[in-house]
Design a protein around this motif. Structure first.
Motif, mmCIF file in Angstrom:
data_model
loop_
_atom_site.group_PDB
_atom_site.id
_atom_site.type_symbol
_atom_site.label_atom_id
_atom_site.label_comp_id
_atom_site.label_asym_id
_atom_site.label_seq_id
_atom_site.Cartn_x
_atom_site.Cartn_y
_atom_site.Cartn_z
ATOM 1 N N VAL A 79 0.844 -1.200 0.000
ATOM 2 C CA VAL A 79 0.000 0.000 0.000
ATOM 3 C C VAL A 79 0.875 1.244 0.000
ATOM 4 O O VAL A 79 0.647 2.186 -0.781
ATOM 5 N N ILE A 80 1.873 1.249 0.856
ATOM 6 C CA ILE A 80 2.757 2.414 0.960
ATOM 7 C C ILE A 80 3.487 2.654 -0.365
ATOM 8 O O ILE A 80 3.597 3.790 -0.827
ATOM 9 N N GLU A 81 3.967 1.596 -0.989
ATOM 10 C CA GLU A 81 4.677 1.750 -2.262
ATOM 11 C C GLU A 81 3.766 2.281 -3.357
ATOM 12 O O GLU A 81 4.156 3.162 -4.126
ATOM 13 N N ILE A 82 2.549 1.766 -3.435
ATOM 14 C CA ILE A 82 1.607 2.220 -4.467
ATOM 15 C C ILE A 82 1.231 3.679 -4.239
ATOM 16 O O ILE A 82 1.209 4.481 -5.187
ATOM 17 N N VAL A 83 0.951 4.036 -3.002
ATOM 18 C CA VAL A 83 0.599 5.425 -2.697
ATOM 19 C C VAL A 83 1.795 6.339 -2.957
ATOM 20 O O VAL A 83 1.641 7.426 -3.527
ATOM 21 N N ALA A 84 2.982 5.906 -2.590
ATOM 22 C CA ALA A 84 4.179 6.730 -2.817
ATOM 23 C C ALA A 84 4.402 6.973 -4.307
ATOM 24 O O ALA A 84 4.733 8.096 -4.711
ATOM 25 N N ARG A 85 4.206 5.928 -5.122
ATOM 26 C CA ARG A 85 4.364 6.117 -6.577
ATOM 27 C C ARG A 85 3.325 7.095 -7.121
ATOM 28 O O ARG A 85 3.633 7.944 -7.956
ATOM 29 N N LEU A 86 2.081 6.979 -6.658
ATOM 30 C CA LEU A 86 1.043 7.902 -7.123
ATOM 31 C C LEU A 86 1.358 9.326 -6.680
ATOM 32 O O LEU A 86 1.204 10.272 -7.464
ATOM 33 N N LEU A 87 1.819 9.492 -5.437
ATOM 34 C CA LEU A 87 2.154 10.833 -4.961
ATOM 35 C C LEU A 87 3.294 11.444 -5.781
ATOM 36 O O LEU A 87 3.266 12.645 -6.093
ATOM 37 N N ALA A 88 4.262 10.618 -6.144
ATOM 38 C CA ALA A 88 5.352 11.114 -6.993
ATOM 39 C C ALA A 88 4.810 11.555 -8.348
ATOM 40 O O ALA A 88 5.227 12.598 -8.882
ATOM 41 N N LYS A 89 3.887 10.785 -8.892
ATOM 42 C CA LYS A 89 3.291 11.150 -10.187
ATOM 43 C C LYS A 89 2.442 12.417 -10.058
ATOM 44 O O LYS A 89 2.461 13.275 -10.945
ATOM 45 N N LEU A 90 1.695 12.535 -8.959
ATOM 46 C CA LEU A 90 0.909 13.752 -8.747
ATOM 47 C C LEU A 90 1.811 14.970 -8.620
ATOM 48 O O LEU A 90 1.504 16.046 -9.162
ATOM 49 N N ASP A 91 2.931 14.815 -7.915
ATOM 50 C CA ASP A 91 3.889 15.927 -7.809
ATOM 51 C C ASP A 91 4.433 16.298 -9.187
ATOM 52 O O ASP A 91 4.562 17.474 -9.519
ATOM 53 N N SER A 92 4.752 15.267 -9.983
ATOM 54 C CA SER A 92 5.267 15.519 -11.340
ATOM 55 C C SER A 92 4.223 16.223 -12.194
ATOM 56 O O SER A 92 4.540 17.120 -12.974
ATOM 57 N N LYS A 93 2.983 15.819 -12.066
ATOM 58 C CA LYS A 93 1.908 16.445 -12.844
ATOM 59 C C LYS A 93 1.703 17.888 -12.398
ATOM 60 O O LYS A 93 1.567 18.790 -13.234
#
Length: 183
Positions: A79-93
């Protein structure tokens, strides 16, 4: 029969019964000790067998508990890894480094992963973890769907709520983790 004869007969009877009584007492005492030692040995053997069975049962319980805790930790880590990847993508966006098309493709992947992980968590996690995970994921879905603005502090607070619920569930520390930085 005279008193002397009666007295001799009486004394002879008591002496003969007394000697036999001593012999019977000695034999019964000896036999009682043998029986007692056999009974004690049998009880000791049965108790040892019961203790061994209990030890095996406790080992099975311990192994199952450790396996269950390990499964929880693996699911929580995922869960933490999936959320962390999404947060990184949201930051990039948000910073303009990720195109809208790439963000949508990643969101589709995230959506599939979060549904699968929800099933894993529903099997393993208590309601407090599920509630914290629901709050964070719902907020991220709202951000991805442009229903709410991207605010890092809100995401961080919801993430810390989830992490603290996980920490409590797996027994790590008694206190909560808090963000004490400046951003």
């Amino acid at each position: 029969m005279s008193w002397e004869d009666i007295f001799k007969l009486f004394t002879a009877t008591i002496v003969s019964v007394g000697s036999g009584g001593v012999i019977v007492f000695a034999l019964s005492s000896w036999l009682g000790k043998i029986w007692a030692s056999r009974i004690l040995a049998n009880e000791t053997h049965q108790l040892a067998a019961q203790l061994e069975a209990t030890k095996r049962d406790l080992d099975v319980i311990k192994e199952n508990t450790l396996r269950f805790q390990n499964d929880k930790i693996i699911a929580y880590r995922e869960v933490i890894e999936i959320v962390a990847r999404l947060l990184a993508k949201l930051d990039s966006k948000e910073s303009g480094r990720l195109t809208e098309e790439d963000a949508e493709a990643y969101f589709d992947e995230f959506n599939e992963q979060r549904i699968r992980l929800y099933g894993y968590l529903a099997i393993l996690a208590p309601q407090t973890v599920m509630d914290a995970q629901d709050s964070l994921i719902d907020h991220l879905l709202k951000i991805a769907g442009d229903h709410v603005e991207y605010e890092w502090t809100e995401i961080r607070n919801k993430s810390l709520t989830l992490l603290n619920a996980v920490r409590e569930d797996i027994g790590i520390g008694k206190g909560s983790v808090a963000y004490n930085g400046e951003l």
